[in-house]
Design a protein around this motif. Structure first.
Motif, PDB file in Angstrom:
ATOM      1  N   VAL A 188     -58.250 -24.197  15.117  1.00  0.00           N
ATOM      2  CA  VAL A 188     -57.458 -24.683  16.250  1.00  0.00           C
ATOM      3  C   VAL A 188     -58.337 -25.497  17.202  1.00  0.00           C
ATOM      4  N   ALA A 189     -59.591 -25.106  17.366  1.00  0.00           N
ATOM      5  CA  ALA A 189     -60.495 -25.866  18.236  1.00  0.00           C
ATOM      6  C   ALA A 189     -60.709 -27.276  17.706  1.00  0.00           C
ATOM      7  N   SER A 245     -64.140 -22.502  29.749  1.00  0.00           N
ATOM      8  CA  SER A 245     -63.349 -22.835  30.943  1.00  0.00           C
ATOM      9  C   SER A 245     -63.813 -24.143  31.564  1.00  0.00           C
ATOM     10  N   VAL A 246     -65.118 -24.335  31.633  1.00  0.00           N
ATOM     11  CA  VAL A 246     -65.657 -25.582  32.172  1.00  0.00           C
ATOM     12  C   VAL A 246     -65.218 -26.756  31.307  1.00  0.00           C
ATOM     13  N   LEU A 247     -65.239 -26.586  29.983  1.00  0.00           N
ATOM     14  CA  LEU A 247     -64.799 -27.655  29.084  1.00  0.00           C
ATOM     15  C   LEU A 247     -63.328 -27.997  29.287  1.00  0.00           C
ATOM     16  N   VAL A 248     -62.504 -26.982  29.504  1.00  0.00           N
ATOM     17  CA  VAL A 248     -61.073 -27.221  29.711  1.00  0.00           C
ATOM     18  C   VAL A 248     -60.845 -28.065  30.959  1.00  0.00           C
ATOM     19  N   PHE A 249     -61.519 -27.725  32.041  1.00  0.00           N
ATOM     20  CA  PHE A 249     -61.326 -28.477  33.280  1.00  0.00           C
ATOM     21  C   PHE A 249     -62.043 -29.821  33.253  1.00  0.00           C
ATOM     22  N   GLN A 250     -63.185 -29.871  32.587  1.00  0.00           N
ATOM     23  CA  GLN A 250     -63.931 -31.124  32.487  1.00  0.00           C
ATOM     24  C   GLN A 250     -63.173 -32.144  31.629  1.00  0.00           C
ATOM     25  N   GLY A 251     -62.534 -31.673  30.571  1.00  0.00           N
ATOM     26  CA  GLY A 251     -61.793 -32.559  29.682  1.00  0.00           C
ATOM     27  C   GLY A 251     -60.366 -32.807  30.124  1.00  0.00           C
ATOM     28  N   ASP A 252     -59.940 -32.182  31.218  1.00  0.00           N
ATOM     29  CA  ASP A 252     -58.588 -32.326  31.745  1.00  0.00           C
ATOM     30  C   ASP A 252     -57.536 -31.986  30.683  1.00  0.00           C
ATOM     31  N   TRP A 253     -57.799 -30.928  29.918  1.00  0.00           N
ATOM     32  CA  TRP A 253     -56.917 -30.538  28.824  1.00  0.00           C
ATOM     33  C   TRP A 253     -55.672 -29.804  29.294  1.00  0.00           C
ATOM     34  N   GLY A 302     -52.137 -32.086  29.491  1.00  0.00           N
ATOM     35  CA  GLY A 302     -51.271 -32.380  28.347  1.00  0.00           C
ATOM     36  C   GLY A 302     -50.772 -31.106  27.687  1.00  0.00           C
ATOM     37  N   ASN A 303     -50.718 -31.153  26.381  1.00  0.00           N
ATOM     38  CA  ASN A 303     -50.277 -30.009  25.592  1.00  0.00           C
ATOM     39  C   ASN A 303     -51.435 -29.013  25.497  1.00  0.00           C
ATOM     40  N   PHE A 304     -51.310 -27.878  26.163  1.00  0.00           N
ATOM     41  CA  PHE A 304     -52.407 -26.923  26.186  1.00  0.00           C
ATOM     42  C   PHE A 304     -52.070 -25.607  25.489  1.00  0.00           C
ATOM     43  N   GLY A 305     -51.053 -25.606  24.643  1.00  0.00           N
ATOM     44  CA  GLY A 305     -50.702 -24.391  23.912  1.00  0.00           C
ATOM     45  C   GLY A 305     -51.819 -23.918  23.003  1.00  0.00           C
ATOM     46  N   TRP A 306     -52.615 -24.851  22.503  1.00  0.00           N
ATOM     47  CA  TRP A 306     -53.712 -24.479  21.615  1.00  0.00           C
ATOM     48  C   TRP A 306     -54.780 -23.669  22.359  1.00  0.00           C
ATOM     49  N   ILE A 307     -54.943 -23.933  23.661  1.00  0.00           N
ATOM     50  CA  ILE A 307     -55.919 -23.177  24.447  1.00  0.00           C
ATOM     51  C   ILE A 307     -55.441 -21.737  24.610  1.00  0.00           C
ATOM     52  N   ILE A 308     -54.167 -21.575  24.896  1.00  0.00           N
ATOM     53  CA  ILE A 308     -53.600 -20.228  25.037  1.00  0.00           C
ATOM     54  C   ILE A 308     -53.668 -19.486  23.714  1.00  0.00           C
ATOM     55  N   ALA A 309     -53.379 -20.184  22.611  1.00  0.00           N
ATOM     56  CA  ALA A 309     -53.460 -19.556  21.286  1.00  0.00           C
ATOM     57  C   ALA A 309     -54.881 -19.081  21.000  1.00  0.00           C
ATOM     58  N   LYS A 310     -55.863 -19.891  21.360  1.00  0.00           N
ATOM     59  CA  LYS A 310     -57.254 -19.486  21.144  1.00  0.00           C
ATOM     60  C   LYS A 310     -57.598 -18.247  21.957  1.00  0.00           C
ATOM     61  N   LEU A 311     -57.123 -18.195  23.200  1.00  0.00           N
ATOM     62  CA  LEU A 311     -57.420 -17.027  24.041  1.00  0.00           C
ATOM     63  C   LEU A 311     -56.753 -15.762  23.509  1.00  0.00           C
ATOM     64  N   LYS A 327     -56.601 -28.875  17.287  1.00  0.00           N
ATOM     65  CA  LYS A 327     -55.727 -28.768  18.474  1.00  0.00           C
ATOM     66  C   LYS A 327     -54.287 -28.491  18.065  1.00  0.00           C
ATOM     67  N   GLN A 328     -54.078 -27.936  16.882  1.00  0.00           N
ATOM     68  CA  GLN A 328     -52.756 -27.606  16.354  1.00  0.00           C
ATOM     69  C   GLN A 328     -52.662 -26.098  16.165  1.00  0.00           C
ATOM     70  N   ILE A 329     -51.648 -25.472  16.744  1.00  0.00           N
ATOM     71  CA  ILE A 329     -51.489 -24.028  16.631  1.00  0.00           C
ATOM     72  C   ILE A 329     -51.031 -23.637  15.239  1.00  0.00           C
ATOM     73  N   PHE A 330     -50.100 -24.389  14.683  1.00  0.00           N
ATOM     74  CA  PHE A 330     -49.519 -24.049  13.384  1.00  0.00           C
ATOM     75  C   PHE A 330     -50.043 -24.980  12.293  1.00  0.00           C
ATOM     76  N   PHE A 331     -51.358 -25.137  12.216  1.00  0.00           N
ATOM     77  CA  PHE A 331     -51.955 -26.030  11.225  1.00  0.00           C
ATOM     78  C   PHE A 331     -51.678 -25.570   9.797  1.00  0.00           C
ATOM     79  N   PHE A 332     -51.401 -24.302   9.615  1.00  0.00           N
ATOM     80  CA  PHE A 332     -51.211 -23.729   8.286  1.00  0.00           C
ATOM     81  C   PHE A 332     -49.804 -23.945   7.739  1.00  0.00           C
ATOM     82  N   LEU A 333     -48.923 -24.574   8.506  1.00  0.00           N
ATOM     83  CA  LEU A 333     -47.557 -24.809   8.056  1.00  0.00           C
ATOM     84  C   LEU A 333     -47.348 -26.222   7.506  1.00  0.00           C
ATOM     85  N   ALA A 334     -48.428 -26.862   7.099  1.00  0.00           N
ATOM     86  CA  ALA A 334     -48.300 -28.208   6.534  1.00  0.00           C
ATOM     87  C   ALA A 334     -47.486 -28.126   5.246  1.00  0.00           C
TER      88      ALA A 334
END
Length: 151
Positions: free
Chosen positions: A110-111, A52-60, A63-72, A114-121
């Protein structure tokens, strides 16, 4: 500094998970000790707090923060699979262990990407096989050959 704490607790989470699975398989009576019941919660708490500190410290969140929700979401899946791994026996334990490992792989990938669907290449990029080849002692000639094969 916070990133290093976060990565340390990620490694600690993985090692402690493997340790608890080994204890569940070979010495399940040891899992009844209080510190072994409490440790995963402390590790997960510090991990979530540092994340959580990293998310707020990096101001993530700007922007596009779907990857954070996917990780959670997948983290919750890992917790469920981890509990089932410890409680089940036999082949069922190892199926849940596989699910937990897939969750850990997804979260780590994903960390990094930062791509949720990295496996769909749609095709492989040359960077992955070339880096592997160079890592195991390949030459730069392979890099130029691979670039010709994989545009």
């Amino acid at each position: 500094m916070v990133k290093h704490i976060h990565l340390f607790f990620v490694a600690l989470l993985v090692v402690s998970f493997f340790g608890r699975v080994a204890l569940a398989q070979f010495k399940p009576e040891l899992l009844a000790r209080k510190w072994l019941k409490l440790a995963p919660h402390v590790i997960a708490g510090v991990l979530l707090l540092s994340g959580s500190v990293l998310v707020f410290q990096g101001d993530w969140l700007a922007g596009n923060f779907g990857w954070i929700i996917a990780k959670l979401v997948v983290l919750v899946g890992f917790m469920i699979a981890g509990v089932r791994t410890i409680r089940e026996e036999g082949a069922s334990r190892w199926r849940w262990f596989g699910v937990a490992l897939l969750c850990l792989f997804y979260i780590s990938k994903v960390a990094v990407t930062k791509q949720i669907f990295f496996f769909l290449a749609d095709r492989l990029t040359p960077a992955i096989p070339c880096r592997l080849w160079i890592f195991v002692g390949g030459s730069s000639r392979f890099w130029s050959d691979a670039r010709a094969v994989w545009p």
